[in-house]
Motif scaffolding. Structure first.
Motif, mmCIF file in Angstrom:
data_model
loop_
_atom_site.group_PDB
_atom_site.id
_atom_site.type_symbol
_atom_site.label_atom_id
_atom_site.label_comp_id
_atom_site.label_asym_id
_atom_site.label_seq_id
_atom_site.Cartn_x
_atom_site.Cartn_y
_atom_site.Cartn_z
ATOM 1 N N ILE A 451 39.052 -43.531 -55.163
ATOM 2 C CA ILE A 451 38.874 -43.013 -53.801
ATOM 3 C C ILE A 451 39.040 -41.501 -53.776
ATOM 4 O O ILE A 451 38.306 -40.791 -53.067
ATOM 5 N N GLU A 452 39.992 -40.998 -54.551
ATOM 6 C CA GLU A 452 40.201 -39.540 -54.578
ATOM 7 C C GLU A 452 38.949 -38.835 -55.084
ATOM 8 O O GLU A 452 38.574 -37.765 -54.583
ATOM 9 N N LYS A 453 38.286 -39.410 -56.074
ATOM 10 C CA LYS A 453 37.054 -38.808 -56.588
ATOM 11 C C LYS A 453 35.960 -38.828 -55.523
ATOM 12 O O LYS A 453 35.178 -37.870 -55.402
ATOM 13 N N LEU A 454 35.883 -39.904 -54.748
ATOM 14 C CA LEU A 454 34.905 -39.976 -53.667
ATOM 15 C C LEU A 454 35.231 -38.966 -52.570
ATOM 16 O O LEU A 454 34.325 -38.394 -51.957
ATOM 17 N N CYS A 455 36.525 -38.742 -52.337
ATOM 18 C CA CYS A 455 36.929 -37.727 -51.365
ATOM 19 C C CYS A 455 36.541 -36.331 -51.861
ATOM 20 O O CYS A 455 36.037 -35.496 -51.093
ATOM 21 N N GLU A 456 36.774 -36.080 -53.149
ATOM 22 C CA GLU A 456 36.412 -34.781 -53.731
ATOM 23 C C GLU A 456 34.907 -34.550 -53.678
ATOM 24 O O GLU A 456 34.454 -33.407 -53.545
ATOM 25 N N ALA A 457 34.139 -35.651 -53.797
ATOM 26 C CA ALA A 457 32.673 -35.536 -53.739
ATOM 27 C C ALA A 457 32.172 -35.383 -52.308
ATOM 28 O O ALA A 457 30.967 -35.211 -52.084
ATOM 29 N N GLY A 458 33.074 -35.455 -51.334
ATOM 30 C CA GLY A 458 32.691 -35.285 -49.939
ATOM 31 C C GLY A 458 32.048 -36.494 -49.313
ATOM 32 O O GLY A 458 31.398 -36.392 -48.269
ATOM 33 N N MET A 459 32.231 -37.672 -49.924
ATOM 34 C CA MET A 459 31.618 -38.878 -49.394
ATOM 35 C C MET A 459 32.576 -39.712 -48.556
ATOM 36 O O MET A 459 32.153 -40.545 -47.757
ATOM 37 N N VAL A 460 33.872 -39.532 -48.766
ATOM 38 C CA VAL A 460 34.895 -40.322 -48.078
ATOM 39 C C VAL A 460 35.959 -39.372 -47.542
ATOM 40 O O VAL A 460 36.257 -38.337 -48.157
ATOM 41 N N GLU A 461 36.526 -39.718 -46.407
ATOM 42 C CA GLU A 461 37.635 -38.956 -45.816
ATOM 43 C C GLU A 461 38.844 -39.852 -45.669
ATOM 44 O O GLU A 461 38.714 -41.055 -45.411
ATOM 45 N N ALA A 462 40.025 -39.260 -45.838
ATOM 46 C CA ALA A 462 41.284 -39.984 -45.656
ATOM 47 C C ALA A 462 41.892 -39.605 -44.319
ATOM 48 O O ALA A 462 41.830 -38.444 -43.902
ATOM 49 N N HIS A 463 42.494 -40.574 -43.643
ATOM 50 C CA HIS A 463 43.159 -40.327 -42.363
ATOM 51 C C HIS A 463 44.545 -40.958 -42.404
ATOM 52 O O HIS A 463 44.713 -42.085 -42.869
#
Length: 555
Positions: A451-463
């Motif tokens: 998930i962190e990699k997807l967040c770094e790629a700008g595809m996922v956000e954490a809330h």
């Protein structure tokens, strides 16, 4: 099936199953019946035998002859062949004593000392029964547990010379076409047969193996010596049968014929992605190939029944006789080490190039559906007798596919776990790490890294933070899909809006609980607690009650 005291009451209410047996002891259950019940459990999935319980789950207790449960393990060990080691525990329920006998699943076959061999099965009404374990079923059990390779068995009725030379030519062509093991091509026929295990020497005479018969055998020999081998291809339109073809040919010829029938029903549309036009099929060819080859190779050849390929208005389904191999379940399908009921046949198919060489063909099946934004393959219709995969004929999500292709153009092929996570977020919008653990069947630590990699790629956000942390697709993704308002809806209301919603709820209903807040604002229980605490500290609401019964009113 392990049962502790807290779960025992629930198990009694649910009733008997393949792994749970009740035995009345009001009239002192005869030793023969007790041993037979233990043997049937051991020869199936193992489980628990509750002595002193009626068929309807009523607890009636142990007969005086069985009050001393310490002697039961020795009795069972002495009356089973080979000796079976069980654990016996005395349990008191409502002042009534029963015995719980924990029976392990046997790696081999266990019989009573009188030679009685039993197994358990479910009747049509879903209740279990003990039935004789017949000799023809021995191979099924041993192969499913990885103790025997039926495909490596020698076929004594034939010589290697009886195999079809045309099928051997087809095999060589398949190696070239599918990029198989090229080192096999220069070998002479007898060397090729030996290298792949298609034949074996018996007293200096080369005879085909079952795998050799399946791949190189003449149709008449296959029908005569392997009557279980059959493949059906069906196309249905409602209740009307449009195509209904059956095959009993060699595996490679059957694969080619069925693949041609399948390809004739593949429809494609194209979309523009950058400078390229990308075809979008209604069914992914590679996913079909892996699923169909799996059905051919891993089926139970000791069980009558055809491999079925069926296309109807709902989609494509492929079923194969024989349940999952020992150790493979719906809960570990994506991560379990590759296993086969027919190891030799599986190895040959991989060396030919028809199947994924890494043994992770299941990943390709999932990839072939998910990358187009379609539902994941569904194996839930599988049971102990059949493995079935369904690929639904849903419309492709073009925006999802563009997102994947653009990402892969920059970063390479997207791993299957990332595809599963993104697909789940597209479907359910906001999820926690725990939700992804179940979907990917990976440990939580591994999921966090993905998930962190997807967040770094700008595809996922954490809330959120801590236990209340949730994930959703990023604003960039929603912007690319042209659905900007969806991002605002899914990102959630800011705290002021959430507070207003809570106050409005209290005005209408008089009070509110934490669970109501979580459901109302679409946030986690932990986040709901934080919101209520801040509103209480601000003086807009006040808590009433204690513990789980706490509710909140306007101050």
């Amino acid at each position: 099936m392990n049962i502790n005291k807290l779960e025992l009451d629930e198990a009694l209410k649910k009733g008997e199953s393949l792994a749970l047996e009740f035995k009345s002891d009001l009239k002192s259950l005869p030793d023969r019946d007790l041993i037979a019940a233990v043997v049937s459990l051991a020869n199936t999935e193992g489980g628990n035998l509750l002595l002193g319980v009626e068929d309807d789950g009523a607890v009636t207790g142990l007969h005086p002859n069985h009050q001393n449960t310490a002697g039961l393990p020795a009795l069972i060990a002495n009356r089973t062949t080979p000796s079976l080691s069980v654990m016996v525990e005395a349990i008191e329920i409502g002042g009534v004593k029963i015995a719980r006998i924990v029976v392990p699943k046997s790696r081999g076959l266990v019989s009573t000392s009188d030679g009685l061999l039993l197994r358990r099965r479910l009747k049509l009404d879903g209740t279990p029964e003990a039935v004789p374990f017949y000799p023809h079923e021995f191979i099924q059990r041993q192969s499913s547990m990885g103790l025997l390779d039926p495909s490596a068995a020698m076929v004594p009725e034939l010589l290697a010379e009886d195999l079809n030379p045309l099928e051997r030519h087809r095999l060589r062509e398949a190696i070239r076409r599918y990029g198989g093991d090229q080192s096999l091509l220069p070998l002479a026929d007898n060397e090729l047969d030996g290298a792949l295990g298609l034949s074996t020497l018996v007293d200096g005479v080369a005879r085909p193996t079952v795998a050799g018969l399946l791949l190189l055998g003449k149709e008449t020999d296959i029908r005569r010596l392997l009557p279980a081998h059959e493949v059906a291809f069906q196309v249905l339109h409602g209740t009307n049968v449009r195509v209904n073809e059956f095959f009993r040919k060699s595996l490679l010829q059957t694969f080619e014929d069925v693949e041609q029938l399948f390809k004739a029903r593949v429809e494609e549309e194209e979309i523009q992605v950058g400078l390229f036009r990308v075809p979008i099929p209604n069914y992914d060819r590679r996913a079909f190939r892996e699923a169909f080859v799996n059905a051919l190779v891993h089926r139970d050849f000791a069980r009558l029944g055809a491999v079925h390929v069926r296309i109807d208005e709902h989609g494509l389904s492929i079923s194969s006789p024989g349940g999952f191999v020992e150790g493979v379940t719906l809960e570990n399908l994506l991560v379990v080490a590759p296993r086969s009921r027919n190891p030799l046949l599986a190895d040959i198919i991989k060396r030919v190039g028809l199947a994924e060489r890494t043994g992770r063909g299941i990943d390709r099946i999932f990839e072939g559906m998910l990358r187009y934004g379609k539902p994941a393959p569904d194996y839930t219709m599988s049971d102990s007798f059949t493995v079935m995969v369904q690929m639904f004929n849903a419309n492709a999500d073009l925006d999802f596919l563009k997102m994947i292709l653009e990402h892969e153009e920059k970063s390479g092929v997207m791993p299957i776990d990332s595809l599963i996570i993104l697909a789940r977020l597209c479907e359910e919008r906001r999820l926690t790490t725990t939700d992804f653990v179940k979907a990917t069947q990976k440990p939580e630590a591994a999921i966090r890294s993905i998930i962190e990699k997807l967040c770094e790629a700008g595809m996922v956000e954490a809330h959120g933070v801590g236990r209340g942390r949730t994930y959703m697709l990023s604003a960039k993704v929603y912007q690319q899909t042209g659905d900007k308002s969806a991002y605002v809806r899914q990102a959630g209301f800011d705290r002021i809006q959430q507070e207003q919603m809570v106050l409005k709820y209290i005005d209408v209903h008089g009070s509110i609980k934490r669970a109501d807040v979580a459901d109302l604002c679409k946030i986690s229980p932990f986040q709901a607690s934080r919101l209520l605490k801040k509103m209480s500290e601000a003086g807009t609401i006040q808590p009433k009650g204690r513990g789980k019964g706490t509710f909140y009113e306007r101050r």
